[in-house]
Design an enzyme around this catalytic site. Structure first.
Site, PDB file in Angstrom:
ATOM      1  N   THR A 196      -1.961   5.433   2.194  1.00 50.43           N
ATOM      2  CA  THR A 196      -3.152   4.582   2.081  1.00 50.43           C
ATOM      3  C   THR A 196      -3.214   3.668   3.299  1.00 50.43           C
ATOM      4  O   THR A 196      -2.218   3.054   3.666  1.00 50.43           O
ATOM      5  CB  THR A 196      -3.111   3.730   0.794  1.00 50.43           C
ATOM      6  OG1 THR A 196      -3.051   4.599  -0.339  1.00 50.43           O
ATOM      7  CG2 THR A 196      -4.333   2.844   0.684  1.00 50.43           C
ATOM      8  N   LEU A 200       0.855  -1.184   0.000  1.00 47.07           N
ATOM      9  CA  LEU A 200       0.000   0.000   0.000  1.00 47.07           C
ATOM     10  C   LEU A 200       0.892   1.236   0.000  1.00 47.07           C
ATOM     11  O   LEU A 200       1.974   1.239   0.594  1.00 47.07           O
ATOM     12  CB  LEU A 200      -0.903   0.029   1.239  1.00 47.07           C
ATOM     13  CG  LEU A 200      -1.935  -1.095   1.384  1.00 47.07           C
ATOM     14  CD1 LEU A 200      -2.685  -0.949   2.707  1.00 47.07           C
ATOM     15  CD2 LEU A 200      -2.914  -1.094   0.214  1.00 47.07           C
ATOM     16  N   ASP A 201       0.415   2.295  -0.669  1.00 47.10           N
ATOM     17  CA  ASP A 201       1.144   3.557  -0.638  1.00 47.10           C
ATOM     18  C   ASP A 201       1.263   4.056   0.796  1.00 47.10           C
ATOM     19  O   ASP A 201       0.460   3.694   1.665  1.00 47.10           O
ATOM     20  CB  ASP A 201       0.423   4.615  -1.475  1.00 47.10           C
ATOM     21  CG  ASP A 201       0.422   4.291  -2.960  1.00 47.10           C
ATOM     22  OD1 ASP A 201       1.284   3.510  -3.395  1.00 47.10           O
ATOM     23  OD2 ASP A 201      -0.451   4.817  -3.680  1.00 47.10           O
ATOM     24  N   ARG A 202       2.223   4.906   1.025  1.00 51.93           N
ATOM     25  CA  ARG A 202       2.490   5.427   2.375  1.00 51.93           C
ATOM     26  C   ARG A 202       1.227   5.976   3.043  1.00 51.93           C
ATOM     27  O   ARG A 202       0.970   5.718   4.223  1.00 51.93           O
ATOM     28  CB  ARG A 202       3.559   6.514   2.285  1.00 51.93           C
ATOM     29  CG  ARG A 202       3.839   7.241   3.589  1.00 51.93           C
ATOM     30  CD  ARG A 202       4.938   8.274   3.402  1.00 51.93           C
ATOM     31  NE  ARG A 202       5.149   9.027   4.633  1.00 51.93           N
ATOM     32  CZ  ARG A 202       4.530  10.168   4.931  1.00 51.93           C
ATOM     33  NH1 ARG A 202       3.640  10.660   4.093  1.00 51.93           N
ATOM     34  NH2 ARG A 202       4.782  10.792   6.060  1.00 51.93           N
TER      35      ARG A 202
END
Length: 297
Positions: free
Chosen positions: A140, A136-138
């Site tokens: 998210t 997951l993105d930072r």
């Protein structure tokens, strides 16, 4: 010191099978992993050490002792709070908080989910390194799978490629969406002159996102999104490309006035567990910042 130890009972269908073929074809241990076991681990049948040329019989107990896993330089355990939703000897399902990258980076070398998981492994004497099945993105939040050993990572990665890891996201996007549901099928690639930003482009990789409106707010829309592919920033790029950037996502045209990070949450996770041989389902509600956003709007 050794790594994980796995045991299986040989079934009738595998009677008179060579151990090598049983491990490669039935248990799907990669050639590289099996070579590592032969060199630095152990193979046993009925508690007797054997080679891969051993002939198996129905009822035999096969034991594989994997070698200990080595961590990359700089990968250190750090005490970071973890929200563990599920755990067994093969995987962790974690509810990742926002503002925490999945893996270390130049900007966050010691504060990532990987550092927190390694600390958890150290405290609990788990001889492994970090294996993220999905990332997951930072900024998210939400659910993701961490494999506890390389063999589990191989099997779960195959499940993901076969579409047996289903991820459902919740997002709040700008503007009122006219279409209630649909599919965005648009290739995504790296934007020229940027190492971070992505865009829809003809020469990009295939990217497919399914969406369905959950509810309408005053000037925004709450959307459920299901990924068929897993490209970097896929949801963020796709939604921006149709005129509905995520709230808080200033990289792709969203406003940070009401939330300081992209309003995106990995909400539900469904996958086939290759060790348990059954499907598992998990869901977690969005964190306070997204819930507050939805309720206030």
């Amino acid at each position: 010191m050794h790594g994980i130890i796995l045991r299986w009972k040989v079934e009738n269908k595998d009677h008179h099978c060579l151990l090598r073929d049983y491990l490669r074809n039935v248990k799907e241990i990669s050639r590289q992993a099996l070579t590592a076991v032969k060199q630095h681990g152990e193979l046993r049948v009925n508690d007797e050490e054997v080679t891969v040329r051993a002939l198996l019989h129905e009822g035999d107990e096969v034991t594989v002792v994997f070698p200990p896993e080595e961590r990359s330089d700089g990968m250190e355990g750090r005490q970071i709070p973890l929200s563990i939703v599920y755990e067994d000897e093969h995987i962790l399902v974690i509810n990742k908080q926002p503002n925490l990258p999945t893996i270390p980076s130049i900007y966050h070398p010691n504060r990532s989910l990987a550092n927190g998981v390694l600390y958890y492994y150290d405290v609990n004497n788990i001889p492994s390194t970090f294996h993220a099945v999905n990332r997951l993105d930072r900024d998210t939040s939400g659910l993701l799978i961490i494999a506890k050993h390389r063999y589990a990572h191989d099997l779960f990665s195959r499940q993901q490629k076969l579409g047996k890891v289903k991820r459902t996201y919740l997002a709040v996007v700008h503007n009122i969406m006219e279409r209630i549901d649909g599919t965005i099928n648009a290739p995504i690639g790296r934007k020229e002159d940027s190492i971070i930003e992505r865009e829809v482009r003809k020469d990009g990789q295939e990217a497919v996102t399914n969406f369905k409106v959950i509810r309408y707010l005053k000037k925004e829309t709450v959307v459920r999104l299901i990924l068929e592919t897993g490209r970097t920033h896929q949801i963020r790029v796709h939604m921006a490309s149709i005129g509905h950037p995520l709230l808080g996502d200033d990289l792709y045209g969203g406003s940070i006035e009401k939330i300081s990070r992209q309003a995106l949450h990995s909400w539900k996770l469904q996958f086939f567990h290759p060790f348990l041989q059954r499907e598992l389902n998990f869901s977690v509600e969005p964190p306070e910042d997204m819930n507050k956003l939805i309720n206030e709007l």
